[in-house]
Enzyme design. Structure first.
Site, short mmCIF file in Angstrom:
data_model
loop_
_atom_site.label_atom_id
_atom_site.label_comp_id
_atom_site.label_asym_id
_atom_site.label_seq_id
_atom_site.Cartn_x
_atom_site.Cartn_y
_atom_site.Cartn_z
N LEU A 244 0.70 -1.22 0.17
CA LEU A 244 -0.11 0.14 0.11
C LEU A 244 0.79 1.19 0.11
CD1 LEU A 244 -2.58 -1.01 2.80
CD2 LEU A 244 -2.95 -1.36 0.26
N SER B 188 -4.44 2.50 -8.78
CA SER B 188 -5.20 3.48 -8.76
C SER B 188 -6.15 3.50 -9.73
CB SER B 188 -4.28 4.93 -8.66
OG SER B 188 -5.42 5.99 -8.85
N TYR C 136 1.85 10.32 -10.98
CA TYR C 136 1.45 9.34 -9.98
C TYR C 136 0.66 8.25 -10.85
CZ TYR C 136 -1.52 7.51 -6.28
OH TYR C 136 -2.11 6.57 -5.39
N VAL D 118 -14.13 13.06 0.81
CA VAL D 118 -15.17 12.79 1.95
C VAL D 118 -14.84 13.57 3.41
CG1 VAL D 118 -16.70 11.55 2.98
CG2 VAL D 118 -16.30 11.15 0.52
N ASP E 265 -7.26 16.37 -12.66
CA ASP E 265 -8.41 15.92 -12.71
C ASP E 265 -8.84 15.57 -13.82
OD1 ASP E 265 -8.50 16.24 -9.90
OD2 ASP E 265 -9.48 18.04 -9.87
#
Length: 323
Positions: free
Chosen positions: A84, A128, A153, A197, A281
């Protein structure tokens, strides 16, 4: 407390498992679930990331991913390794792609070599699903879709996946790649830039506002931490041909919808503030999860509204306890 996955986990009893990044949001919960399944669990990482995350049944070794000797010592004698660890996020990775390459791909290659030499039975990698596909031609996105990341990334994650495949081909190393959507849950840190969140809940409760980057139309796939953990434990016993699997809810929510639902879950007045958008994004990212459902029988069990409400309750209680 972690919910027990629906599949039979009796085969994990007595297994020696190492969770690299076991002090983080996902890692700590996987450690707890493995202990509940009867496994012998060791965690390796820089530190435990928050109060209450350390399960007393877990052996924790503090160390850095770039310390090959420390990693090798942690891997020795382990049957299953969960990887991870990662050194960046999409936004920062584009500022220094070379450092991102070294921190993620280079060190993962070292880990793969160690696992091969130490005879690890299986290694599971958290990739991802939110970045390896780039801007998709359609959504939900299946594992067979083109992979054209728009962040260093995402490129690093994809390169790591390919090296897992190489070690599987050359040495027969058993591996599983899980392309994760956007995990959320009650122990997620609001200070990490990947936890939308958690960040919204924290800002709403402490500042009375929620920040949205862009116009809020960006669509993402959110999955509760219990379901993420369940997926990891399920694939530990999977021995079929599918090496790469998406793990998400299969449902898309716009960031504006998430903000509205957060406000509803909290039941307090909150102002929404719009910030400039970010180049890393993608406009839409929703994962097709039919492969993992068909191959393993796993499926997400926590609905968005239920999971968010439970998460909001914990954030509110924690904040009240601090005051």
């Amino acid at each position: 407390m972690i919910q027990t996955p629906s599949s039979d986990l009796s085969g994990l009893s007595g297994r020696r498992c190492l969770v690299l990044g076991g002090g983080g949001f996902i890692g700590a919960r996987i450690c707890e679930a493995l202990c509940n399944a009867g496994a012998s669990v060791e965690a390796f990482g820089r530190r435990w990331s928050g109060p209450g995350l350390l399960d007393p049944r877990v052996t924790f070794t503090q160390g850095l991913f770039d310390d090959a000797l420390a990693v090798a010592k942690a891997v020795r004698g382990q049957q299953i390794v969960i990887h991870l660890l990662g050194g960046s996020i999409p936004e920062s990775s584009n500022l220094d792609p070379l450092s991102d390459l070294k921190a993620n791909v280079g060190l993962t290659l070292t880990l793969l070599d160690i696992c091969h030499r130490e005879g690890v039975r299986k290694i599971i990698f958290a990739s991802s699903g939110g970045t390896v596909y780039g801007i998709p031609a359609r959504a939900p996105i299946p594992e067979t879709a083109s992979t054209d990341p728009i962040s260093a990334y995402g490129i690093s994650k994809l390169a790591c996946e390919k090296y897992f495949g190489l070690f599987g081909h050359l040495y027969g190393l058993d591996y599983q790649v899980l392309r994760l959507a956007n995990p959320y849950g009650p122990t997620q840190s609001p200070k990490k830039k990947q936890g939308v969140v958690a960040a919204m809940l924290h800002r709403a409760l402490t500042q009375g506002k929620i920040e949205i980057w862009g116009d809020g139309s960006t669509v993402r796939d959110f999955i509760h931490i219990d379901d993420v953990v369940s997926a990891f434990l399920t694939v530990m016993e999977y021995s079929g041909p599918e090496r790469v699997m998406n793990v998400g809810s299969g449902v898309g929510l716009s960031i504006r919808e998430v903000a509205t639902d957060v406000i509803d879950a909290l039941g307090v007045p909150v102002k929404i503030v719009f910030m400039p958008g970010q180049q890393s994004d993608v406009p839409v990212n929703v994962l097709d999860i039919n492969r993992i459902i068909g191959a393993t029988g796993w499926s997400p069990r926590r609905s968005w509204k239920d999971g968010l409400r439970a998460t909001a309750d914990v954030f509110q209680r924690t904040l009240n306890d601090q005051h």
